[in-house]
Design a protein around this motif. Structure first.
Motif, PDB file in Angstrom:
ATOM      1  N   HIS A 443     -12.913 -13.617 -27.872  1.00 51.00           N
ATOM      2  CA  HIS A 443     -13.280 -14.905 -28.474  1.00 51.00           C
ATOM      3  C   HIS A 443     -13.032 -16.043 -27.495  1.00 51.00           C
ATOM      4  N   ALA A 444     -11.884 -16.016 -26.826  1.00 51.58           N
ATOM      5  CA  ALA A 444     -11.559 -17.080 -25.865  1.00 51.58           C
ATOM      6  C   ALA A 444     -12.530 -17.085 -24.699  1.00 51.58           C
ATOM      7  N   TYR A 500     -15.255  -2.399 -36.320  1.00 56.02           N
ATOM      8  CA  TYR A 500     -16.488  -3.166 -36.093  1.00 56.02           C
ATOM      9  C   TYR A 500     -16.260  -4.273 -35.076  1.00 56.02           C
ATOM     10  N   LEU A 501     -15.183  -5.037 -35.226  1.00 55.18           N
ATOM     11  CA  LEU A 501     -14.915  -6.148 -34.303  1.00 55.18           C
ATOM     12  C   LEU A 501     -14.652  -5.646 -32.898  1.00 55.18           C
ATOM     13  N   TYR A 502     -13.995  -4.502 -32.776  1.00 57.03           N
ATOM     14  CA  TYR A 502     -13.758  -3.905 -31.462  1.00 57.03           C
ATOM     15  C   TYR A 502     -15.090  -3.511 -30.815  1.00 57.03           C
ATOM     16  N   LEU A 539     -16.924 -13.156 -34.542  1.00 57.72           N
ATOM     17  CA  LEU A 539     -15.581 -12.759 -34.123  1.00 57.72           C
ATOM     18  C   LEU A 539     -14.520 -13.625 -34.795  1.00 57.72           C
ATOM     19  N   ALA A 540     -14.745 -14.929 -34.823  1.00 56.75           N
ATOM     20  CA  ALA A 540     -13.765 -15.838 -35.428  1.00 56.75           C
ATOM     21  C   ALA A 540     -13.604 -15.552 -36.916  1.00 56.75           C
TER      22      ALA A 540
END
Length: 554
Positions: A443-444, A500-502, A539-540
């Motif tokens: 995200h960063a 999922y996020l990974y 992602l956030a």
């Protein structure tokens, strides 16, 4: 190319739409699988090979017939038959672009609110008054908070219930110890109250005269003795700020408004027990009042032979109130997996008594233990049982608080909840591999790219150009977010959101390596910047649902 109107796009993900439409034609689940190589499209199905066996025809012939019957021109490029009879599906790039663009414009980030909203009660955290929260409270609090966030995002009304341990035998010995030591309970810190509890418990076990007085004290304070209740209230009041400090450090949504301790059901217990006895649901057996439930070796005791009540009675009273007063459609209990048998029996007894109607779901979500790197239950360095604060301290020794918390929460949620997991802080805080900080780093990283674009005056527009396989795969994965969140809410499986996020972070990394963003030009650059924004957005939101901070910089 111009993006399709988002108004024409169904709410379900592209893979789900494809599966539904193919199944409607072929009559069986096509078992869509991601294509192994870009030249095979986005998905492959072996449905023709499976049907060929029953039809007695060559698989490629069956596949060709199916391709002729399937009408997917609005979603897919022309279908292809490959190898022995596989069917290849390639989503049109303009459909992928329109789907990702619709997500970017969606205030709910692609999460589709349920069309059947419920009132959901979640029982979680439940620390004990006058005692430090321990490592077990970590899991129930983190898991329950995730359910709270996910179900709320799906449009359900979530009612958290923090069933704190603020009643019962332990308060008899605590109050008696306070009197014997002549101390002011209201001046104690929680650490001092915890030490008091340990002294009283040791004395209760070793000194029968003290134990007898402690038991008599229980009857006094539960009967309304004001002097005893005054000490009890002091112990409750010094505990709540410590609970809230733990919740602040954990970044969870619980507040004092969610407190519904055992004490709140005290007046209900004799009424409930009388009702059970009068209705014949409960019968006296060997001096105790019991509910016999089919399928269980022993009865559920709702009144002990000495006239006292246990956890089962309070749990039945809680169910009755949660259905009758809170009007719950679904009740979720998040506790140690070893309590599964207890709750199964309580639910069965509640249904037998009519407290839990058939149309109200009751679920126990059990979780495993937190282990140290030695494979044994996690303890502090001096070998004592780990408090929740000591565990958080250990993580913050090697990472900033928000990174440490991401590491802990992701480790807790990313495996099947019933499994034990190892608290290996050095591994958990890594920004590579399947960890919470890795997702934060992704995200960063996106945030940094978007800041740089803004600084250079490179405004992003709409997602319109998705010609490269890596950007198509990223857009395809983005389309699945709402479906995954819905599945987590239905099945209470947060590890699927973690997975999922990974995968999304990995797909973004591949996209960034293969598709220059700032070094591209014109509409391609504008579209890729917009795709970055869509990925950042998902992602956030996904990290928020896990209770994890999404930092702009790392």
């Amino acid at each position: 190319m111009a993006a399709m109107s988002s108004q024409s796009l169904p709410a379900s993900s592209l893979p789900a739409q494809l599966t539904e439409r193919v199944q409607a034609v072929v009559g069986v689940d096509p078992e869509m699988r991601p294509a192994t190589k870009p030249q095979f499209g986005h998905f492959q199905s072996n449905v023709a090979l499976r049907l060929a066996k029953s039809e007695g025809r060559p698989p490629r012939e069956v596949a060709a017939d199916l391709v002729a019957r399937l009408e997917l021109d609005d979603l897919c490029e022309p279908l292809e038959v490959a190898g022995p009879g596989f069917i290849n599906f390639r989503i049109k790039s303009e459909v992928l672009a329109a789907t990702a663009e619709a997500l970017l414009a969606d205030d709910n980030d692609g999460i589709v609110p349920t069309d059947a909203p419920q009132r959901v009660v979640i029982d979680y955290s439940a620390p004990n008054v006058a005692k430090q929260m321990h490592v077990g409270h970590l899991r129930t609090t983190i898991i329950g908070d995730c359910f709270n966030r996910v179900l709320g995002a799906l449009g359900h009304t979530v009612i958290p219930q923090n069933h704190i341990g603020d009643w019962g035998t332990q308060f008899g010995m605590l109050i008696e110890q306070v009197h014997d030591e002549g101390i002011d309970a209201g001046a104690l810190t929680l650490d001092e109250a915890d030490a008091l509890y340990k002294r009283a418990a040791a004395r209760f076990r070793a000194d029968e005269e003290f134990a007898s007085r402690a038991r008599a004290r229980v009857a006094l304070f539960q009967g309304g003795d004001e002097e005893s209740l005054a000490v009890w209230r002091q112990l409750v009041e010094i505990s709540k700020p410590a609970f809230n400090e733990a919740y602040r450090r954990l970044g969870v949504l619980l507040t004092d408004d969610d407190l519904a301790g055992e004490s709140t059901y005290n007046d209900d217990l004799p009424v409930l027990v009388d009702e059970l006895e009068q209705s014949g649901v409960a019968v006296v057996d060997d001096g105790a009042l019991c509910v016999f439930v089919d399928g269980f070796d022993a009865p559920l005791i709702v009144r002990k032979s000495d006239g006292g009540y246990g956890y089962a009675t309070t749990d039945l009273a809680a169910i009755r109130r949660r259905v009758g007063t809170l009007h719950a459609d679904r009740i979720i209990y998040v506790t140690d997996v070893r309590q599964g048998g207890h709750f199964a029996q309580v639910f069965a007894a509640a249904r037998k008594a009519g407290f839990l109607p058939d149309d109200v779901a009751a679920e126990h979500v059990g979780y495993g233990m937190v282990l140290g790197t030695d494979g044994k239950p996690f303890k502090t360095r001096d070998g004592s049982a780990a408090t929740l604060s000591s565990l958080l301290d250990a993580a913050e020794e090697v990472a900033a608080p928000n990174i440490a918390l991401a590491a802990i929460k992701y480790a807790d949620l990313s495996n099947g909840l019933q499994k034990d997991y190892t608290f290996d802080v050095e591994r958990m805080v890594q920004t590579t591999g399947d960890t919470g900080p890795y997702l934060q780093y992704a995200h960063a990283r996106i945030s940094q790219i978007l800041r740089k674009a803004e600084a250079e005056g490179l405004a992003g527009g709409a997602i319109t150009v998705l010609d490269e396989p890596a950007e198509q795969q990223l857009a395809l994965l983005l389309s699945r977010f709402g479906e995954v969140v819905s599945e987590v809410g239905d099945a209470l499986t947060p590890h699927k959101l973690c997975g999922y996020l990974y995968d999304l972070a990995g797909a973004y990394s591949s996209f960034y390596e293969q598709c220059p963003v700032l070094r591209s030009e014109g509409e391609v650059r504008s579209s890729r910047l917009a795709l970055c924004r869509a990925t950042q957005k998902v992602l956030a939101r996904g990290l928020y649902l896990l209770g994890i901070d999404a930092p702009e910089r790392m």
